[in-house]
Design an enzyme around this catalytic site. Structure first.
Site, PDB file in Angstrom:
ATOM      1  N   ARG A 185      -6.681   8.145   1.702  1.00  0.00           N
ATOM      2  CA  ARG A 185      -5.898   8.351   2.922  1.00  0.00           C
ATOM      3  C   ARG A 185      -4.767   9.349   2.718  1.00  0.00           C
ATOM      4  O   ARG A 185      -4.555  10.233   3.547  1.00  0.00           O
ATOM      5  CB  ARG A 185      -5.337   7.028   3.448  1.00  0.00           C
ATOM      6  CG  ARG A 185      -6.405   6.094   4.007  1.00  0.00           C
ATOM      7  CD  ARG A 185      -5.823   4.767   4.391  1.00  0.00           C
ATOM      8  NE  ARG A 185      -5.227   4.153   3.206  1.00  0.00           N
ATOM      9  CZ  ARG A 185      -4.258   3.242   3.238  1.00  0.00           C
ATOM     10  NH1 ARG A 185      -3.752   2.854   4.393  1.00  0.00           N
ATOM     11  NH2 ARG A 185      -3.790   2.716   2.142  1.00  0.00           N
ATOM     12  N   ASN A 187      -7.731   2.528   6.456  1.00  0.00           N
ATOM     13  CA  ASN A 187      -8.737   1.719   5.781  1.00  0.00           C
ATOM     14  C   ASN A 187      -9.280   0.693   6.752  1.00  0.00           C
ATOM     15  O   ASN A 187      -8.583   0.265   7.682  1.00  0.00           O
ATOM     16  CB  ASN A 187      -8.125   0.980   4.586  1.00  0.00           C
ATOM     17  CG  ASN A 187      -7.906   1.876   3.392  1.00  0.00           C
ATOM     18  OD1 ASN A 187      -8.466   2.960   3.294  1.00  0.00           O
ATOM     19  ND2 ASN A 187      -7.083   1.418   2.462  1.00  0.00           N
TER      20      ASN A 187
END
Length: 89
Positions: A17, A35
């Site tokens: 990320r 996520n």
């Protein structure tokens, strides 16, 4: 252009990320990444066709410690002012 991406493989716990946020900033792409509880990473990216193509190309590889097995893509809608990391869902 806006695309929804679902990324599967070893993509959590590897800095995916944050690496994607940095790449989006470099490319001028807006949207978000998060996520998922199922172990995948989900993102929506927005920009010009060239920007979205570039970030999508990056998504297929990810950061060095990731192992991307599959990316599902679909058109989406929306515009964004920045690229955010959202909470896990």
């Amino acid at each position: 252009m806006t695309r929804h991406l679902s990324i599967r493989g070893r993509v959590q716990g590897v800095g995916y990320r944050e690496s994607m946020r940095q790449e989006a900033a470099r490319l001028g792409v807006t949207g978000w990444v998060r996520n998922r509880f199922d172990g995948s990473v989900e993102a929506v990216v927005h920009g010009t066709a060239e920007q979205v193509t570039a970030i999508t190309r990056w998504v297929h590889a990810g950061p060095p410690s990731a192992m991307v097995l599959r990316v599902e893509e679909r058109d989406d809608e929306g515009t964004f002012t920045r690229f955010d990391r959202l909470p896990t869902v």
